[in-house]
Each structure stands twice: as C-alpha cells, then as structure tokens.
Design a protein around this motif. Sequence first.
Motif, PDB file in Angstrom:
ATOM      1  N   SER A 193       0.838  -1.196   0.000  1.00  0.00           N
ATOM      2  CA  SER A 193       0.000   0.000   0.000  1.00  0.00           C
ATOM      3  C   SER A 193       0.875   1.250   0.000  1.00  0.00           C
ATOM      4  N   ALA A 194       0.282   2.368  -0.417  1.00  0.00           N
ATOM      5  CA  ALA A 194       0.990   3.656  -0.363  1.00  0.00           C
ATOM      6  C   ALA A 194       1.369   3.965   1.080  1.00  0.00           C
ATOM      7  N   LYS A 195       0.482   3.632   2.000  1.00  0.00           N
ATOM      8  CA  LYS A 195       0.744   3.892   3.421  1.00  0.00           C
ATOM      9  C   LYS A 195       1.995   3.145   3.884  1.00  0.00           C
ATOM     10  N   ALA A 196       2.127   1.885   3.480  1.00  0.00           N
ATOM     11  CA  ALA A 196       3.291   1.093   3.882  1.00  0.00           C
ATOM     12  C   ALA A 196       4.570   1.635   3.238  1.00  0.00           C
ATOM     13  N   GLU A 197       4.481   1.994   1.968  1.00  0.00           N
ATOM     14  CA  GLU A 197       5.652   2.535   1.273  1.00  0.00           C
ATOM     15  C   GLU A 197       6.078   3.862   1.906  1.00  0.00           C
ATOM     16  N   TYR A 198       5.126   4.716   2.237  1.00  0.00           N
ATOM     17  CA  TYR A 198       5.438   5.975   2.930  1.00  0.00           C
ATOM     18  C   TYR A 198       6.065   5.692   4.294  1.00  0.00           C
ATOM     19  N   ALA A 199       5.542   4.698   4.991  1.00  0.00           N
ATOM     20  CA  ALA A 199       6.066   4.358   6.319  1.00  0.00           C
ATOM     21  C   ALA A 199       7.531   3.940   6.238  1.00  0.00           C
TER      22      ALA A 199
END
Length: 156
Positions: free
Chosen positions: A4-10
Amino acid sequence: MRMSAKAEYAVRAMVQLATVSDGELLKTDDLAKAQGIPAQFLVDILSDLRTDRLVRSHRGRDGGYALARPADAISIADVLRCIDGPLASVRDIGLGDLPYSGPTAALTDVWRALRASMRSVLEETSLSDVAAGALPAHVVKLADVYRAQEEQRGHG
C-alpha cells in the motif's frame, strides 16, 4: 505482494528517521517535506508506528519523532507488518489449511517459497542498511538479477 501507499510511505519515513543523529527529534512537517509525504497522512502513519513501538515521540515546541530502537534493529519487514499486517497471505488462511488437492497440492509449497523469499529480503534488510546504501549481499544479487531481466525485456 502488493504494498500500500501507506506502507511505502512508512518505510520511507523510517529510513529518513534512521539518518537522524542519536537523541535528535525530527518534526512531522520536516519529515513529510524530506520524503514528499502528505503531512496529515504521515501523522496517521506515525501514530501506527508509535503504537507498535517502532518510533517514539515527544510533544511540544521542541518535539518530534525518533526511532524507538537502533536502525540496525528494525527491519523493513517490521515496518510493513505494522502498517499492512502479514507480508504474504492467501485469502487470510493459514498455508496448512488451504483446500488444495490433486494437481494444485504443490501450490502450498509455492506460497511457502514466496513467503520465505520475501522474508529473506525484508527481514534481513534493516533501516540502517537502506539509509547507508549498503544492502545485504543476497539482496543486491537479487536486485541485480531483476535489473538484468528488465534490461533484456527492454532490448528484446
């Protein structure tokens, strides 16, 4: 594996935090700007990371975020699991419980091999490895093989 974008950002935020001097705190806005992450989205991500004790925070004017433990003790897998849960799952069913039989029985081992290969990369690569650009040798080798395959496809 779909990230997810959230995981990649994290992961990006955590690698950025890995570059901060020990004892120094990074403000949310500075972290967001450094990695081009929407600030409000980053607040939610940092909250999840704090809940999982991967980052620590201090409030106030001089507040901000820092890694909760040394960067070499936090793997990429730790961050991804915090945000998205298990690295690889098949319909959220345990591998031993999948209803495969006959010609599909060997699929269980395909999924096991997939998980094992993902773990060998994600669990054995730390934030400090990425921040220093010094990835484990087996990760570099896999990336080189992939890069060569991409080049072949582009020229073939």
